[in-house]
Scaffold this motif. Sequence first.
Motif, PDB file in Angstrom:
ATOM      1  N   LYS A 196     -11.840  24.625   5.139  1.00 18.04           N
ATOM      2  CA  LYS A 196     -11.089  24.041   4.168  1.00 18.04           C
ATOM      3  C   LYS A 196      -9.886  23.587   4.595  1.00 18.04           C
ATOM      4  O   LYS A 196      -9.604  23.925   5.827  1.00 18.04           O
ATOM      5  N   GLU A 197      -8.995  22.565   4.234  1.00 21.15           N
ATOM      6  CA  GLU A 197      -7.959  22.077   4.784  1.00 21.15           C
ATOM      7  C   GLU A 197      -6.832  23.035   4.692  1.00 21.15           C
ATOM      8  O   GLU A 197      -6.653  23.733   3.915  1.00 21.15           O
ATOM      9  N   PRO A 198      -6.420  23.418   6.017  1.00 17.69           N
ATOM     10  CA  PRO A 198      -5.241  24.345   5.881  1.00 17.69           C
ATOM     11  C   PRO A 198      -4.249  24.218   5.029  1.00 17.69           C
ATOM     12  O   PRO A 198      -3.704  23.170   4.877  1.00 17.69           O
ATOM     13  N   ASP A 199      -3.571  25.226   4.636  1.00 13.43           N
ATOM     14  CA  ASP A 199      -2.488  25.181   3.561  1.00 13.43           C
ATOM     15  C   ASP A 199      -1.157  25.367   4.381  1.00 13.43           C
ATOM     16  O   ASP A 199      -0.139  25.067   3.667  1.00 13.43           O
ATOM     17  N   THR A 200      -1.090  25.850   5.548  1.00 17.55           N
ATOM     18  CA  THR A 200       0.102  25.867   6.445  1.00 17.55           C
ATOM     19  C   THR A 200       0.684  24.690   7.033  1.00 17.55           C
ATOM     20  O   THR A 200      -0.205  23.694   7.016  1.00 17.55           O
TER      21      THR A 200
END
Length: 267
Positions: A259-263
Amino acid sequence: RVAVLDNHGKKILYYDLAGNFLFRKELPFYAIGMKYFDEENILMTTYGLGADDPGLASYPNNNDLLYWVDTTMRIRKSFMPNPFNKNFSCKIPLVKQFGPSRIYATLAYSDTVYRITPQGMIARYWIDLSPVGGVSNLGKEATDEKTSELIRTTIPIFMGELLESDRFIIFKPLDTPAILFSKKTGRCYYLNNGSSRVLNYHLASVDFAHEDRFITVVPAYQLCNVIKFKDSTNIELAEKIATGLTENDDPVLLFFTLKEPDTPAVD
């Protein structure tokens, strides 16, 4: 069919899916690697012997490292001239394939990943190692002693290790964290040890991709011993995958969808 390269025998052996031998095709030169682009084009990686290979001595571009051959094993085109000295032992480019027609090649100690098609060689990705003091594109000055010193002193270098799915690319330089590139956002992220250790080390051993998923092959006995080598953050998932397996079962395919990183991104 299954095609097997006999590199020292200069031939390709063909088998059916039951393992029965069908036929062989002789190669005109020594090859160390083989990738099928389609039914008409096969990419062969050479040892970088040049004119010292009898099968390439009369070929005008025998300094090239990559050769397209047709189904009769006749050379159609060649790419990637060898920039290294004759005595340098790391001349062979790393060739990776993701999907039937998506083939990439990278010279050792380089910073550029090329997409290889029967029509040409296209620069696709560039790895900027300067912010971490990396070294690349050694060319004629490369020697075994110099590259051994680079590895021994843990200076970041890129040998061509990458993984690509439809949405993401993972670049894996030596002696620096792996880099995740998002095709959707165009941003790069560093992958720390925790990110690369999902289900213990199995994500690090991924060597295939299909559509949007990375794939790794894990021997059943390793999953049966998952309790000994568990990543404590994923123990329930690891135990679920190992349920019912015995050490004598076939290897297991693990599919990873990222998934697209949240950081925050690393610019």
